[in-house]
Design a protein around this motif. Structure first.
Motif, mmCIF file in Angstrom:
data_model
loop_
_atom_site.group_PDB
_atom_site.id
_atom_site.type_symbol
_atom_site.label_atom_id
_atom_site.label_comp_id
_atom_site.label_asym_id
_atom_site.label_seq_id
_atom_site.Cartn_x
_atom_site.Cartn_y
_atom_site.Cartn_z
ATOM 1 N N GLY A 94 0.596 -1.234 -0.021
ATOM 2 C CA GLY A 94 0.157 0.007 -0.069
ATOM 3 C C GLY A 94 0.939 1.033 0.069
ATOM 4 O O GLY A 94 0.254 2.381 0.438
ATOM 5 N N HIS A 95 2.186 1.356 -0.244
ATOM 6 C CA HIS A 95 3.164 2.385 -0.134
ATOM 7 C C HIS A 95 2.802 3.244 -1.363
ATOM 8 O O HIS A 95 2.576 2.859 -2.443
ATOM 9 N N SER A 96 2.654 4.550 -0.949
ATOM 10 C CA SER A 96 2.260 5.590 -2.017
ATOM 11 C C SER A 96 3.095 5.458 -3.126
ATOM 12 O O SER A 96 2.935 5.850 -4.539
ATOM 13 N N CYS A 97 4.500 5.289 -2.856
ATOM 14 C CA CYS A 97 5.453 5.316 -3.863
ATOM 15 C C CYS A 97 5.198 4.237 -4.914
ATOM 16 O O CYS A 97 5.920 4.151 -6.197
ATOM 17 N N LEU A 98 4.376 3.199 -4.694
ATOM 18 C CA LEU A 98 4.209 2.028 -5.646
ATOM 19 C C LEU A 98 3.314 2.632 -6.844
ATOM 20 O O LEU A 98 3.350 2.038 -8.067
ATOM 21 N N CYS A 99 2.781 3.810 -6.590
ATOM 22 C CA CYS A 99 2.162 4.345 -7.717
ATOM 23 C C CYS A 99 2.702 5.221 -8.481
ATOM 24 O O CYS A 99 2.098 5.741 -9.659
ATOM 25 N N ILE A 100 4.213 5.357 -8.186
ATOM 26 C CA ILE A 100 4.965 6.040 -9.447
ATOM 27 C C ILE A 100 5.220 5.137 -10.505
ATOM 28 O O ILE A 100 6.132 4.007 -10.393
ATOM 29 N N PRO A 101 4.871 5.115 -11.836
ATOM 30 C CA PRO A 101 5.312 4.320 -12.846
ATOM 31 C C PRO A 101 6.427 3.891 -13.197
ATOM 32 O O PRO A 101 6.893 2.675 -13.397
ATOM 33 N N LEU A 102 7.506 4.870 -12.989
ATOM 34 C CA LEU A 102 8.708 4.846 -13.144
ATOM 35 C C LEU A 102 9.561 3.478 -12.504
ATOM 36 O O LEU A 102 10.088 2.722 -13.008
ATOM 37 N N LEU A 103 8.929 3.430 -10.999
ATOM 38 C CA LEU A 103 9.700 2.315 -10.242
ATOM 39 C C LEU A 103 9.151 1.067 -10.406
ATOM 40 O O LEU A 103 9.953 0.163 -10.040
ATOM 41 N N GLN A 104 8.106 0.948 -11.456
ATOM 42 C CA GLN A 104 7.647 -0.330 -11.953
ATOM 43 C C GLN A 104 8.308 -0.648 -13.307
ATOM 44 O O GLN A 104 8.003 -1.854 -13.855
ATOM 45 N N ASP A 105 9.157 0.036 -13.813
ATOM 46 C CA ASP A 105 9.644 -0.134 -15.024
ATOM 47 C C ASP A 105 11.033 -0.433 -14.925
ATOM 48 O O ASP A 105 11.510 0.461 -15.303
ATOM 49 N N SER A 106 11.580 -1.561 -14.507
ATOM 50 C CA SER A 106 13.026 -1.820 -14.400
ATOM 51 C C SER A 106 13.928 -1.616 -15.297
ATOM 52 O O SER A 106 15.043 -1.161 -15.347
ATOM 53 N N ASP A 107 13.176 -1.991 -16.522
ATOM 54 C CA ASP A 107 14.152 -1.641 -18.022
ATOM 55 C C ASP A 107 14.295 -0.106 -18.177
ATOM 56 O O ASP A 107 15.730 0.157 -18.576
ATOM 57 N N LEU A 108 13.576 0.691 -17.852
ATOM 58 C CA LEU A 108 13.724 2.072 -18.119
ATOM 59 C C LEU A 108 14.496 2.641 -16.883
ATOM 60 O O LEU A 108 15.251 3.337 -17.272
ATOM 61 N N VAL A 109 14.282 2.162 -15.711
ATOM 62 C CA VAL A 109 15.445 2.414 -14.674
ATOM 63 C C VAL A 109 16.580 2.126 -15.054
ATOM 64 O O VAL A 109 17.751 2.838 -14.868
ATOM 65 N N LYS A 110 16.852 0.993 -15.491
ATOM 66 C CA LYS A 110 18.363 0.480 -15.848
ATOM 67 C C LYS A 110 18.917 1.394 -16.872
ATOM 68 O O LYS A 110 20.164 1.645 -16.787
ATOM 69 N N VAL A 243 -0.850 -6.978 0.696
ATOM 70 C CA VAL A 243 -2.050 -6.330 0.618
ATOM 71 C C VAL A 243 -2.402 -5.380 -0.650
ATOM 72 O O VAL A 243 -1.668 -4.978 -1.205
ATOM 73 N N LEU A 244 -3.356 -5.192 -1.066
ATOM 74 C CA LEU A 244 -3.877 -4.562 -2.261
ATOM 75 C C LEU A 244 -3.511 -2.930 -2.243
ATOM 76 O O LEU A 244 -3.416 -2.491 -0.922
ATOM 77 N N PRO A 245 -2.859 -2.348 -3.154
ATOM 78 C CA PRO A 245 -2.408 -0.975 -3.265
ATOM 79 C C PRO A 245 -3.395 -0.057 -2.523
ATOM 80 O O PRO A 245 -4.564 -0.127 -3.058
ATOM 81 N N LYS A 246 -3.281 0.816 -1.808
ATOM 82 C CA LYS A 246 -4.208 1.861 -1.331
ATOM 83 C C LYS A 246 -4.152 2.958 -2.103
ATOM 84 O O LYS A 246 -3.351 3.482 -2.484
ATOM 85 N N LYS A 247 -5.139 3.765 -2.254
ATOM 86 C CA LYS A 247 -5.469 5.074 -2.888
ATOM 87 C C LYS A 247 -4.812 5.079 -4.403
ATOM 88 O O LYS A 247 -4.322 5.888 -4.921
ATOM 89 N N ALA A 248 -5.042 3.927 -4.987
ATOM 90 C CA ALA A 248 -4.842 4.016 -6.372
ATOM 91 C C ALA A 248 -5.939 4.674 -7.270
ATOM 92 O O ALA A 248 -7.045 4.301 -6.923
ATOM 93 N N PHE A 251 -6.295 5.331 -13.403
ATOM 94 C CA PHE A 251 -5.326 4.841 -14.261
ATOM 95 C C PHE A 251 -4.414 4.067 -13.792
ATOM 96 O O PHE A 251 -3.723 2.896 -14.483
ATOM 97 N N GLN A 252 -3.892 3.988 -12.317
ATOM 98 C CA GLN A 252 -2.936 3.059 -11.679
ATOM 99 C C GLN A 252 -3.513 1.713 -11.733
ATOM 100 O O GLN A 252 -3.046 0.727 -11.781
ATOM 101 N N ALA A 253 -4.669 1.763 -11.133
ATOM 102 C CA ALA A 253 -5.540 0.319 -11.115
ATOM 103 C C ALA A 253 -5.651 -0.390 -12.613
ATOM 104 O O ALA A 253 -5.554 -1.407 -12.748
ATOM 105 N N PHE A 254 -5.657 0.534 -13.495
ATOM 106 C CA PHE A 254 -5.588 -0.008 -14.834
ATOM 107 C C PHE A 254 -4.371 -0.703 -15.017
ATOM 108 O O PHE A 254 -4.007 -1.711 -16.023
ATOM 109 N N VAL A 255 -3.229 -0.046 -14.729
ATOM 110 C CA VAL A 255 -1.878 -0.429 -14.863
ATOM 111 C C VAL A 255 -1.756 -1.790 -13.937
ATOM 112 O O VAL A 255 -0.917 -2.827 -14.595
ATOM 113 N N TYR A 256 -2.256 -1.758 -13.119
ATOM 114 C CA TYR A 256 -2.059 -2.908 -11.967
ATOM 115 C C TYR A 256 -2.864 -4.256 -12.621
ATOM 116 O O TYR A 256 -2.410 -5.078 -12.735
ATOM 117 N N TRP A 257 -4.012 -4.043 -13.204
ATOM 118 C CA TRP A 257 -4.866 -4.970 -13.849
ATOM 119 C C TRP A 257 -4.065 -5.671 -14.870
ATOM 120 O O TRP A 257 -4.148 -6.663 -15.266
#
Length: 303
Positions: A94-110, A243-248, A251-257
């Motif tokens: 449920g951490h708010s930083c999980l809603c930052i798309p950049l941190l979920q794109d490991s290839d772009l971060v690399k 636990v499921l992410p909070k305050k998504a 758009f972010q729920a669409f990304v999770y789906w």
């Protein structure tokens, strides 16, 4: 006016820069006090940097066009410390930083990490507000590193000497007389121990950290997106404690789906260790393979 002139006119700018480094959390008595902030070695127009800005800040860019320089430095800092951010979020889905798309794109971060540096020689950036004693501390630290390499080299050399002499003795089949294999090894081993003790004694007097055994590096385990997790005697779609992410938002729920949470982490056994446990796309979830604590929430919010 003497003190006023000295403080506010002659030394005011330098003092402000020094104070800024202190307020940033840097230790003025540490050799890294002169460290530069993370920054890019390429211009803001670089396509990878542009992709990173959009992934990290999205619509904020259009609303604040005059703050692009601040956004770029924030992006560089986020990329440079991405491992720390992911470790901090480990186990907190449920951490708010999980809603930052950049941190979920490991290839772009690399890709972005290859463009980020804290070395001024690559970018021409110069550290300011650094007092002279910091340069002395930096020189001492470089000397300590060289001495560490010296100790490692001596240990390796001693091992090579023993192996070489053993091979020579075996090759010439010296089995009798005053020179025996065991006697020669004992002498060389004693000589090696004496050299090691002498070096460690001298280096320990300079800094005990130079002779302190180093802890082994932790190796993080990785899981592929879509993997099952096994605990409590059965298989599950998510790791234990998820636990499921909070305050998504929508758009972010669409990304999770459709994409899941590929960079989800859980705490490891060691301090500051995080183990990657990728969460599969939510559309692949099966209700009977979800924890009871999140099953109802998932049914209401995502189905």
């Amino acid at each position: 006016m003497g003190k006023v002139f000295d403080i506010y006119f002659k030394f005011g700018v330098v003092g402000d820069k020094y104070l800024g480094r202190c307020l940033a959390g840097l230790n003025p008595n540490h050799h890294l006090f002169g460290t530069l902030p993370p920054h890019f070695t390429v211009s803001a127009e670089h396509p990878v940097v542009q992709m990173g800005l959009i992934a990290a800040f999205g619509g904020l860019l259009g609303g604040h066009p005059d703050s692009i320089g601040v956004f770029i430095l924030c992006l560089a800092s986020m990329v440079y410390h991405s491992n720390f951010l992911l470790a901090t979020m480990a186990g907190e889905s449920g951490h708010s930083c999980l809603c930052i798309p950049l941190l979920q794109d490991s290839d772009l971060v690399k890709e972005l990490k290859e463009l980020v540096t804290i070395d001024g020689e690559e970018s021409g950036m110069i550290a300011t507000g650094v007092p002279p004693h910091v340069h002395i501390l930096k020189g001492n630290e470089d000397m300590k590193e060289q001495l560490k390499l010296l100790v490692q080299g001596m240990d390796k050399q001693n091992e090579m000497i023993v192996a070489t002499v053993r091979a020579a003795v075996n090759e010439n089949d010296i089995r009798s007389g005053l020179l025996t294999l065991n006697t020669l090894e004992e002498k060389l081993k004693s000589h090696s121990e004496n050299i090691g003790l002498l070096l460690r004694h001298e280096l320990g007097a300079i800094n005990p950290d130079l002779v302190r055994p180093q802890a082994p590096l932790a190796v993080n385990a990785t899981n592929l997106v879509g993997v099952m997790y096994s605990y409590d005697g059965r298989f599950w779609s998510v790791p234990e404690g998820f636990v499921l992410p909070k305050k998504a938002d929508i758009f972010q729920a669409f990304v999770y789906w459709f994409s899941g949470i590929p960079e989800y982490r859980i705490p490891g056994l060691r301090d500051n260790e995080a183990i990657r446990c990728s969460i599969m796309p939510f559309w692949k979830f099966k209700l009977d393979m979800l924890l009871k604590a999140i099953r109802q929430t998932f049914r209401l919010d995502y189905l």
